[in-house]
Scaffold this motif. Structure first.
Motif, PDB file in Angstrom:
ATOM      1  N   LYS A  19       0.845  -1.202   0.000  1.00  0.00           N
ATOM      2  CA  LYS A  19       0.000   0.000   0.000  1.00  0.00           C
ATOM      3  C   LYS A  19       0.877   1.247   0.000  1.00  0.00           C
ATOM      4  N   SER A  20       0.730   2.143   0.988  1.00  0.00           N
ATOM      5  CA  SER A  20       1.537   3.374   0.962  1.00  0.00           C
ATOM      6  C   SER A  20       2.925   3.183   1.548  1.00  0.00           C
ATOM      7  N   GLY A  42      -0.830   6.946   6.532  1.00  0.00           N
ATOM      8  CA  GLY A  42      -0.518   5.529   6.359  1.00  0.00           C
ATOM      9  C   GLY A  42      -0.568   4.709   7.631  1.00  0.00           C
ATOM     10  N   ASN A  45      -2.578   1.632   7.239  1.00  0.00           N
ATOM     11  CA  ASN A  45      -1.987   0.644   6.338  1.00  0.00           C
ATOM     12  C   ASN A  45      -1.075  -0.321   7.093  1.00  0.00           C
ATOM     13  N   SER A  48      -3.479  -2.671   8.469  1.00  0.00           N
ATOM     14  CA  SER A  48      -3.931  -3.525   7.375  1.00  0.00           C
ATOM     15  C   SER A  48      -2.905  -4.614   7.052  1.00  0.00           C
ATOM     16  N   GLN A  68      -9.733  -6.391  -0.965  1.00  0.00           N
ATOM     17  CA  GLN A  68      -8.994  -5.128  -1.063  1.00  0.00           C
ATOM     18  C   GLN A  68      -9.120  -4.497  -2.443  1.00  0.00           C
TER      19      GLN A  68
END
Length: 365
Positions: A19-20, A42, A45, A48, A68
């Motif tokens: 992700k980020s 973030g 994330n 996550s 996702q």
């Protein structure tokens, strides 16, 4: 943190391409880790990432990936920029490494998967779509078994859903009581077991709930037997000076979340690491103060990783507990603070005030 918790907690974490999070290298984690940062920095994330890890051990990586939106949504800036997701977790005496690559159907395949213990590497090969940590083929290896058991005791909790259809407001099977589920959908069954088998812990949970919800007296936990002979139980409760049973929908959303949090943090046999995203959501400022105190206390029994946007909650921690999360060149960056650099500031301001004034970073720029 006690010896057993320390043995199984996360010491260092490496994440590339999730992700980020473009690149996080060998980042140290303590017994208490509080992520602070602006919206979109973030923090969630990282939460996550641990949710993905839990799904990997549940043999559900592909299902999680589809939810996702596919591998393109999971990889940093999509598959055109990032061709692999790599991670390494150092915990106790072992390290777990894996590298994922996207497939044409928007899923993932393992390019490699390894467990290293005492400088001995156990390769789990590659080309599989679900983690071989949970494969029967490798269950005979003690190193694999120990690492799987360790990681399985890390738990992400997410108590945000308090809608009318939320699991916590519905009845649950009485036998589903071994551990608290991530969304607390089995809260009534779990509390019922504690009431019967762990009365000291149950009483402690009740006392904490009463501090934040003064009119709350106790739960009314009575199993009902269905025609199928299955026993189910609902999270009923009563007010002080009344024996009338009330429904969970007669509690505020913040009250329900607080009850879930107290149960997670005060449970008798907790996960060795817990991860919670914005636990302060919907809580009264006094309840946030209680939460902060309990998170500090809980970090002596388990490793705590929590993200927050709350200044009152940040006020309950030390600078050494904080991880500042910011966007740098389009990617999420994590950094710990040197408390000695802020000694002069702390003579006049609290930790939360320093964050609010953007002295610590982690605020919108």
């Amino acid at each position: 943190m006690n010896d057993q918790s320390n043995k199984n907690s996360i010491k260092r974490l490496t994440i590339h391409g999730f992700k980020s999070i473009q690149r996080l290298d060998d980042f140290p984690l303590n017994s208490l880790n509080v992520l602070i940062g602006a919206n979109g920095s973030g923090k969630s994330n990282l939460v996550s990432y641990f949710a993905m890890l839990g799904n990997m051990l549940g043999n559900a990586l592909q299902v999680w990936t589809r939810k996702q939106g596919g591998a393109d949504r999971v990889l940093f800036n999509g598959v055109k920029e990032t061709q692999q997701l790599h991670s390494e977790i150092v915990a106790g005496e072992f390290s777990y490494q894996f590298t994922l690559e996207p497939t044409v159907d928007e899923g993932f395949v393992f390019h490699s998967e390894n467990v290293i213990e005492s400088d001995q590497k156990q390769r789990l090969r590659g080309g599989h779509t679900e983690s071989n940590l949970v494969s029967r083929r490798y269950s005979v290896y003690k190193t694999i078994h120990r690492s799987r058991e360790t990681i399985s005791r890390w738990q992400v909790y997410h108590f945000h859903d308090t809608s009318d259809t939320a699991g916590v407001k519905r009845s649950s099977a009485v036998h589903d009581n071994e551990k608290l589920r991530p969304d607390a959908s089995n809260l009534s069954a779990f509390l019922y077991r504690l009431q019967l088998e762990e009365p000291k812990h149950y009483t402690q949970i009740i006392k904490m709930i009463r501090l934040a919800i003064p009119f709350f007296d106790d739960f009314v936990l009575k199993p009902q037997t269905l025609p199928t002979e299955e026993q189910r139980i609902r999270l009923l409760w009563k007010q002080k000076d009344s024996d009338y049973a009330l429904w969970p929908s007669q509690l505020s959303d913040g009250s329900i979340r607080f009850i879930c949090l107290m149960t997670a943090l005060l449970q008798p046999d907790p996960p060795t690491t817990i991860i919670i995203d914005e636990p302060e959501l919907g809580l009264h400022p006094y309840a946030i103060t209680l939460l902060g105190s309990l998170l500090r206390s809980a970090s002596s029994r388990m490793q705590v990783i929590v993200s927050t946007q709350s200044v009152p909650l940040v006020n309950e921690f030390n600078l050494d507990d904080l991880i500042v999360v910011e966007r740098e060149n389009g990617a999420t960056a994590f950094k710990r603070l040197n408390a000695d650099e802020f000694n002069d500031w702390l003579e006049d301001y609290s930790v939360g005030e320093l964050w609010e004034k953007n002295i610590l970073g982690g605020r919108p720029r």
